[in-house]
Design a protein around this motif. Structure first.
Motif, PDB file in Angstrom:
ATOM      1  N   GLY A 161      39.679  63.708  53.211  1.00 29.65           N
ATOM      2  CA  GLY A 161      41.060  63.865  53.674  1.00 29.65           C
ATOM      3  C   GLY A 161      41.997  62.934  52.925  1.00 29.65           C
ATOM      4  N   ALA A 162      41.577  61.666  52.788  1.00 26.46           N
ATOM      5  CA  ALA A 162      42.440  60.687  52.123  1.00 26.46           C
ATOM      6  C   ALA A 162      42.584  61.002  50.636  1.00 26.46           C
ATOM      7  N   ALA A 163      41.479  61.453  50.011  1.00 24.62           N
ATOM      8  CA  ALA A 163      41.556  61.794  48.580  1.00 24.62           C
ATOM      9  C   ALA A 163      42.549  62.941  48.371  1.00 24.62           C
ATOM     10  N   THR A 164      42.545  63.878  49.299  1.00 31.91           N
ATOM     11  CA  THR A 164      43.473  65.011  49.206  1.00 31.91           C
ATOM     12  C   THR A 164      44.913  64.536  49.399  1.00 31.91           C
ATOM     13  N   THR A 165      45.130  63.690  50.412  1.00 31.26           N
ATOM     14  CA  THR A 165      46.478  63.172  50.675  1.00 31.26           C
ATOM     15  C   THR A 165      47.001  62.377  49.476  1.00 31.26           C
ATOM     16  N   LEU A 166      46.146  61.502  48.951  1.00 32.47           N
ATOM     17  CA  LEU A 166      46.603  60.645  47.853  1.00 32.47           C
ATOM     18  C   LEU A 166      46.962  61.483  46.619  1.00 32.47           C
ATOM     19  N   ARG A 201      48.485  48.381  38.985  1.00 27.95           N
ATOM     20  CA  ARG A 201      49.491  47.928  39.953  1.00 27.95           C
ATOM     21  C   ARG A 201      50.230  49.114  40.542  1.00 27.95           C
ATOM     22  N   GLU A 202      50.668  49.999  39.643  1.00 30.09           N
ATOM     23  CA  GLU A 202      51.425  51.180  40.064  1.00 30.09           C
ATOM     24  C   GLU A 202      50.592  52.052  41.019  1.00 30.09           C
ATOM     25  N   ALA A 203      49.335  52.278  40.652  1.00 30.89           N
ATOM     26  CA  ALA A 203      48.499  53.172  41.466  1.00 30.89           C
ATOM     27  C   ALA A 203      48.214  52.557  42.833  1.00 30.89           C
ATOM     28  N   LEU A 204      47.885  51.247  42.864  1.00 31.10           N
ATOM     29  CA  LEU A 204      47.576  50.610  44.156  1.00 31.10           C
ATOM     30  C   LEU A 204      48.817  50.559  45.034  1.00 31.10           C
ATOM     31  N   THR A 205      49.968  50.320  44.403  1.00 27.95           N
ATOM     32  CA  THR A 205      51.220  50.287  45.170  1.00 27.95           C
ATOM     33  C   THR A 205      51.496  51.661  45.783  1.00 27.95           C
ATOM     34  N   ARG A 206      51.234  52.705  44.998  1.00 34.65           N
ATOM     35  CA  ARG A 206      51.450  54.056  45.535  1.00 34.65           C
ATOM     36  C   ARG A 206      50.497  54.355  46.703  1.00 34.65           C
ATOM     37  N   ILE A 207      49.234  53.876  46.576  1.00 33.46           N
ATOM     38  CA  ILE A 207      48.268  54.121  47.657  1.00 33.46           C
ATOM     39  C   ILE A 207      48.779  53.490  48.957  1.00 33.46           C
ATOM     40  N   VAL A 208      49.229  52.231  48.857  1.00 30.08           N
ATOM     41  CA  VAL A 208      49.697  51.537  50.065  1.00 30.08           C
ATOM     42  C   VAL A 208      50.966  52.211  50.597  1.00 30.08           C
ATOM     43  N   ALA A 209      51.863  52.630  49.689  1.00 35.05           N
ATOM     44  CA  ALA A 209      53.097  53.284  50.153  1.00 35.05           C
ATOM     45  C   ALA A 209      52.772  54.608  50.855  1.00 35.05           C
ATOM     46  N   THR A 210      51.746  55.285  50.412  1.00 35.26           N
ATOM     47  CA  THR A 210      51.389  56.587  50.994  1.00 35.26           C
ATOM     48  C   THR A 210      50.652  56.435  52.312  1.00 35.26           C
TER      49      THR A 210
END
Ligand SMILES: Cc1ncc(COP(=O)(O)O)c(C=O)c1O
Length: 401
Positions: free
Chosen positions: A344-349, A390-399
């Motif tokens: 589910g999370a992989a799909t959301t991300l 940095r960009e990818a981890l920031t996006r994960i937390v924002a999502t």
């Protein structure tokens, strides 16, 4: 369930990446895609590699020796002595090692001589940590051995509980695969743990297949090795072989170069089997590999990149998703049960922020009680440069929040 799982064999050995492609089929990424699913190092190619390949280019015109050229065998033996001081002077370049065309084919093909060591077993068994690297299960499936999965749960530091293995199973075991630092959790087996695994292998006369391809990717302390533990504790490599690779250490997954080392009787048998059944390492690549095993500068540069990425994970993820900085390797193993579980999370991300991560269930099998230790998790490979990470981890937390 994705239709890639056509038969029970497919279910056992299905490529996690093929399953991920199936899961995300038809879904548009919400932002510019960033692939954190594949553990493919993105390090700079070491500058000495090109000239060595060029110098030996004509040797692509010759069949390479399966046992490797003396220069490569010696470079590997020397590296082992430098990396594991207890091994200095104890690795015989002639008797103790063989080059591999990447460690995967070795991890796969080693099962055949391991089975042949113990003929006549009713249900020869291969012990496999769970989650696991798919080649272990492929080896069991192809050889007809019974895979027996050993749950690697957080409560036990993500390493299998060796005390809990049934004696009946141990009696018919031909090999135990052990990965340290582990993929996917980055767990590091202590010397004591390795000694326990070695003692078990000797007591029941099976092979310990120590997959150490992540041994050079670590934080503060270099992880202990199975062969140094074997040599230091009992003065021999009996029942132990370690698998190594330049893919992670040197950031050269495309070179396809690794080695197996340890128990001289097994190495001899494996060498005979490989001589008729396995891929040789091309001569220019053997020479380039000798140069790579002889240099540590590029390895240290790679480690700095991974450390910087984990510093970013510390700062951006904090204590979210059960994150803890692992002892080795370059993966995050994040518990996203609250966000739809791994799939589910992989799909959301992917849909919301274009970040591609691997559902943990694709790296594991359900245990007999039906529990798949990967279901709640995703694996995130921190193999990119710091800006991308940095960009990818920031996006994960924002999502996910
Ligand atoms: C745990 C583990 N073992 C072995 C391998 C095989 O690596 P290679 O064949 O590139 O040496 C990999 C590759 O990802 C891995 O993750």
């Amino acid at each position: 369930m994705p239709n890639i799982l056509l038969t029970p064999l497919d279910a056992l050995v299905a490529s996690p990446f093929a399953r991920l492609t199936e899961l995300l089929k038809g879904l548009e990424p919400g932002m510019k895609p960033t692939d954190l699913s594949l553990g493919e190092p993105k390090a700079v190619i070491p500058p000495f590699l090109g000239p060595v390949l060029q110098e030996h280019l004509r040797e692509f015109g010759r069949y390479p020796p399966i046992r490797g050229i003396p220069a490569l065998r010696q470079a590997i033996a020397d590296w082992m002595g430098r990396r594991y001081p207890a091994l200095a002077g104890h690795v015989d370049a002639e008797r103790h090692l063989l080059p591999l065309n990447g460690s995967r084919e070795g991890l796969f093909s080693a099962i055949f001589p391991a089975l042949a060591r113990k003929p006549g077993l009713a249900a020869p068994t291969v012990l496999i940590p769970n989650p696991f690297y798919q080649a272990y299960a492929a080896a069991a499936a192809a050889s007809g051995a019974v895979p027996h999965f050993l749950a690697s749960i957080p409560e036990r530091g993500f390493l299998p509980d060796l005390d809990a293995i049934d004696t009946g199973i141990l009696k018919r075991t031909v090999a135990l695969y052990l990965c340290s630092p582990s993929n996917p959790q980055g767990a590091v087996a202590s010397s004591a743990y390795l000694a326990q695994a070695i003692a078990l292998a000797r007591r029941h006369d099976f092979l310990l297949f120590a997959d150490e391809c992540y041994s050079e990717i670590y934080g503060n302390a270099p992880p202990p090795g199975a062969l140094e533990t074997a040599q230091f504790g009992c003065g021999s490599f009996a029942n132990v072989v370690a698998f190594q690779s330049l893919s992670k250490r040197s950031g050269l997954p495309g070179l396809r170069s690794g080695f197996v080392a340890g128990d001289p009787e097994f190495i001899a048998a494996f060498g005979r089997f490989r001589n008729v059944a396995c891929p040789q390492v091309p001569l220019p690549i053997q020479n380039a590999s000798a140069a790579a095993w002889s240099d540590e500068t590029h390895v240290e540069q790679g480690r700095l990149l991974y450390r910087a990425n984990f510093d970013l994970a510390d700062a951006i993820l904090g204590a979210r998703y059960g994150y803890r900085r692992p002892g080795g390797a370059f993966f995050l193993w994040l518990n996203l049960a609250k966000f739809g579980g791994g799939e589910g999370a992989a799909t959301t991300l992917w849909k919301d922020c274009g970040v591609r991560v691997l559902p943990g269930a694709y790296l594991a099998q359900a245990q007999p009680d039906g529990d798949n230790a990967g279901t709640d998790y995703v694996r995130v490979a921190l193999v990119h440069d710091a800006d991308t990470t940095r960009e990818a981890l920031t996006r994960i937390v924002a999502t996910l929040g």
